[in-house]
Design an enzyme around this catalytic site. Structure first.
Site, PDB file in Angstrom:
ATOM      1  N   LYS A 158      -7.826  10.825  24.838  1.00 51.40           N
ATOM      2  CA  LYS A 158      -8.785  11.304  23.836  1.00 51.40           C
ATOM      3  C   LYS A 158      -9.472  12.565  24.339  1.00 51.40           C
ATOM      4  CE  LYS A 158     -13.251  10.072  21.670  1.00 51.40           C
ATOM      5  NZ  LYS A 158     -14.252   9.012  21.382  1.00 51.40           N
ATOM      6  N   LYS A 171     -25.218  11.358  15.683  1.00 52.57           N
ATOM      7  CA  LYS A 171     -25.849  10.605  16.767  1.00 52.57           C
ATOM      8  C   LYS A 171     -27.296  11.049  16.933  1.00 52.57           C
ATOM      9  CE  LYS A 171     -21.677  10.011  19.660  1.00 52.57           C
ATOM     10  NZ  LYS A 171     -21.560   8.546  19.684  1.00 52.57           N
ATOM     11  N   ARG A 199     -10.597   7.121  17.629  1.00 52.67           N
ATOM     12  CA  ARG A 199      -9.448   6.314  17.195  1.00 52.67           C
ATOM     13  C   ARG A 199      -8.636   7.054  16.144  1.00 52.67           C
ATOM     14  NH1 ARG A 199     -13.137   1.437  15.373  1.00 52.67           N
ATOM     15  NH2 ARG A 199     -14.241   2.251  17.190  1.00 52.67           N
TER      16      ARG A 199
HETATM   17  N1  BES Z   1     -17.555   8.753  22.018  1.00 50.85           N
HETATM   18  C1  BES Z   1     -18.136   7.614  21.432  1.00 50.85           C
HETATM   19  C2  BES Z   1     -18.189   6.401  22.383  1.00 50.85           C
HETATM   20  C3  BES Z   1     -19.081   6.547  23.577  1.00 50.85           C
HETATM   21  C4  BES Z   1     -20.382   6.094  23.543  1.00 50.85           C
HETATM   22  C5  BES Z   1     -18.586   7.081  24.754  1.00 50.85           C
HETATM   23  C6  BES Z   1     -21.180   6.204  24.667  1.00 50.85           C
HETATM   24  C7  BES Z   1     -19.385   7.197  25.880  1.00 50.85           C
HETATM   25  C8  BES Z   1     -20.694   6.758  25.831  1.00 50.85           C
HETATM   26  C9  BES Z   1     -17.333   7.203  20.217  1.00 50.85           C
HETATM   27  O1  BES Z   1     -16.747   8.242  19.506  1.00 50.85           O
HETATM   28  C10 BES Z   1     -18.272   6.528  19.264  1.00 50.85           C
HETATM   29  O2  BES Z   1     -19.175   7.162  18.810  1.00 50.85           O
HETATM   30  N2  BES Z   1     -18.019   5.239  18.985  1.00 50.85           N
HETATM   31  C11 BES Z   1     -18.819   4.487  18.076  1.00 50.85           C
HETATM   32  C12 BES Z   1     -17.889   3.621  17.267  1.00 50.85           C
HETATM   33  C13 BES Z   1     -18.528   2.953  16.080  1.00 50.85           C
HETATM   34  C14 BES Z   1     -19.049   3.990  15.104  1.00 50.85           C
HETATM   35  C15 BES Z   1     -17.508   2.059  15.409  1.00 50.85           C
HETATM   36  C16 BES Z   1     -19.801   3.640  18.880  1.00 50.85           C
HETATM   37  O3  BES Z   1     -19.477   3.194  19.978  1.00 50.85           O
HETATM   38  O4  BES Z   1     -20.916   3.467  18.403  1.00 50.85           O
HETATM   39 ZN    ZN Z   2     -16.273   9.911  20.585  1.00 51.88          ZN
HETATM   40 MN    MN Z   3     -18.034   9.162  18.141  1.00 50.04          MN
END
Ligand code: BES
Ligand code: ZN
Ligand code: MN
Length: 496
Positions: free
Chosen positions: A262, A274, A348
């Site tokens: 990724k 965010k 994903r």
């Molecule tokens: N890049 C983030 C995941 C992440 C969070 C990596 C903290 C490192 C530290 C990913 O793209 C993300 O935002 N995932 C979401 C998924 C959800 C919206 C289903 C998450 O983890 O909240």
């Molecule tokens: Zn991400």
């Molecule tokens: Mn994300």
């Protein structure tokens, strides 16, 4: 961008005769080994006296500096604790070497020597690898844009080994692995104003070509033409166009291994924005691509007899008038339609196209690495990756290589009932599950739809890829996590 070169070599010179600014000596709890007793005799028994006085417990990563030691040629001695010898591992030795060298490199030094410990629980080859790569990790800080450096890589790191040991091949591997670790860390630490899909792709192309790897970089028009609607859709909110980096290393042998990483160079969340706190470290969201890329370079430089396909979708996830919206439907490379219900579940989506491409190329095994979910840190903390798979045999092989390399992962279940959460009313699937529970597993389940039943492992590395704070052995920032594991896995794959 290439990292500061640090020469790593070995010598069988008697440790008392090694000329260096620092000589690092690892000490296990309990009595000194015969080799160390002989060395300590030259020092007039200084180490034994320090131990008897209780001034050094040999606890993990404990450090004690001795200036101007008498009876040896090194200018300074640094004792580092190795804990109990019966609990020693490649990880504990790696951390000890890294801790020691981190301490030394606060000032400019030219030559650092480390006495490689002999211990029954770890093969000598593994000790050399752990000390060599650990020393390289400790010699490199995260300050990629400091005008006044606060860490100074030594010019030369020398591993001191007993006479009669031939460690040339292992030292070569440690040097290449050390370079790869530094490369991955430097990429992750690079600010997103400098490292975005186009510049990341350009660096990949330059470094890979220099290592004898075939490179294809697909730009936004090519991605569109190739039916990579998922990558194109996620990238469309950003002024920075997407890229797909495809690397082929043909070292021979049967089958092809695929590494997929990724590469979100910055994850703002998109329209599902965010918060500041959630966003501030999100330059780390390309750590999967950085690890896959750095390991690929190392595997090519080591000339391992395997075929490797490495695929890295590179995007920036941003909100704007062009951004992908909630309710939009994207069409992926394998024809599946994806309803976007949370633009922050972007990793994903881009991996869908990349995995489908790898599967199309008829590779025999796939490993993807992704900072995919915050949920994996709720489940496993910051040091352990979540491992998900559609094939227990392949999962076992990958877990074995990760353990062997001194890194950590834990397998999560992939039962069918988790698939419910990804059903969409309008499309073939949705990107964000309806429930928060089991968030890492539903991420894995989403990806599984794109691997066409090829044996596949997904590593959710959101925890270990990034260190919020420094610790004894590790600097803050990009950690280079799983570079070592991917190189180890390539060795296992070559020997299968
Ligand atoms: N890049 C983030 C995941 C992440 C969070 C990596 C903290 C490192 C530290 C990913 O793209 C993300 O935002 N995932 C979401 C998924 C959800 C919206 C289903 C998450 O983890 O909240
Ligand atoms: Zn991400
Ligand atoms: Mn994300």
């Amino acid at each position: 961008m290439s990292a500061v070169p640090v020469r790593l070599s070995s010598t069988t010179t008697d440790p008392s005769q090694v000329e260096a600014d620092w000589l690092v000596v690892g000490i296990f709890e309990g009595s000194l080994t015969p080799a160390l007793s002989a060395f300590d005799a030259k020092l007039g028994g200084a180490i034994a006296k320090i131990r008897e006085a209780g001034d050094f417990q040999a606890k993990p990563n404990e450090l004690l500096a001795i200036h101007s030691p008498t009876g040896i040629k090194a200018k300074r001695l640094l004792l580092v604790g190795l804990a109990k010898s019966e609990e020693a591992s490649r990880a504990s030795l790696h951390d000890a070497a890294s801790s020691a060298v981190r301490r030394i490199t606060g000032r400019k030094v030219t030559r650092v020597a480390l006495l490689v410990p002999e211990t029954p629980r770890v093969t000598f080859e593994q000790s050399v690898l752990a000390f060599g790569v650990g020393a390289r990790q400790g010699s490199h800080g995260p300050g990629v844009r400091k005008t006044e450096p606060s860490r100074f890589s030594p010019d030369e790191i020398i591993l001191v080994v007993p006479a009669g040991r031939n460690v040339e091949a292992t030292v070569n591997r440690a040097a290449i692995e050390g370079d790869a670790l530094t490369l991955a860390r430097t990429l992750v630490n690079s600010p997103p104003c400098d490292l975005y899909p186009e510049t990341f792709a350009a660096q990949i192309a330059e470094i890979a070509r220099g290592s004898g790897i075939d490179v294809e970089i697909w730009d936004e028009r090519r991605l569109e033409a190739e039916g990579m609607g998922a990558i194109v859709g996620i990238a469309q909110g950003s002024t920075r166009p997407a890229r797909l980096a495809i690397l082929r290393y043909n070292g021979g042998g049967s089958g092809t291994l695929a590494y997929v990483g990724k590469g979100v160079t910055f994850d703002s969340g998109g329209l599902s924005l965010k918060t500041n706190d959630q966003m501030l470290d999100m330059k780390c969201d390309m750590a999967g691509a950085a690890a896959a890329f750095a390991a690929t370079v190392a595997i090519a430089r080591l000339k391992l007899p395997i075929n490797l396909l490495t695929v890295m979708p590179l995007v920036e996830n941003m909100p704007s008038g062009y951004a992908v919206k909630l309710g939009d439907v994207l069409k992926s490379r394998n024809g599946k339609t994806i309803e976007i219900l949370n633009t922050d579940a972007e990793g994903r989506v881009i991996l869908a196209d990349a995995l489908a491409y790898a599967a199309e190329q008829k590779v025999s095994h796939i490993v993807d690495l992704a900072t995919l979910t915050g949920a994996v840190m709720i489940a496993l903390g910051t040091e352990i990756a979540g491992l998900m798979s559609n094939d227990d045999g392949w999962a076992g092989k990958v877990l074995g290589a990760i353990r062997q390399s001194g890194e950590r992962a834990w397998q999560l279940p992939m039962d069918r009932d988790f698939e419910e959460a990804l059903k969409s009313n309008v499309a073939d699937c949705k990107n964000a599950p309806g429930v928060r529970y089991g968030g890492s597993i539903t991420g894995g389940k989403f990806l599984e739809q794109f691997v066409n039943k090829i044996p596949w492992v997904h590593l959710d590395i959101a925890g270990p890829a990034w260190a919020e704070k420094e610790s004894a052995a590790k600097d803050a920032g990009g950690t280079g996590a799983y570079v070592r594991s991917l190189i180890e896995l390539a060795h296992v794959y070559a020997a299968r």
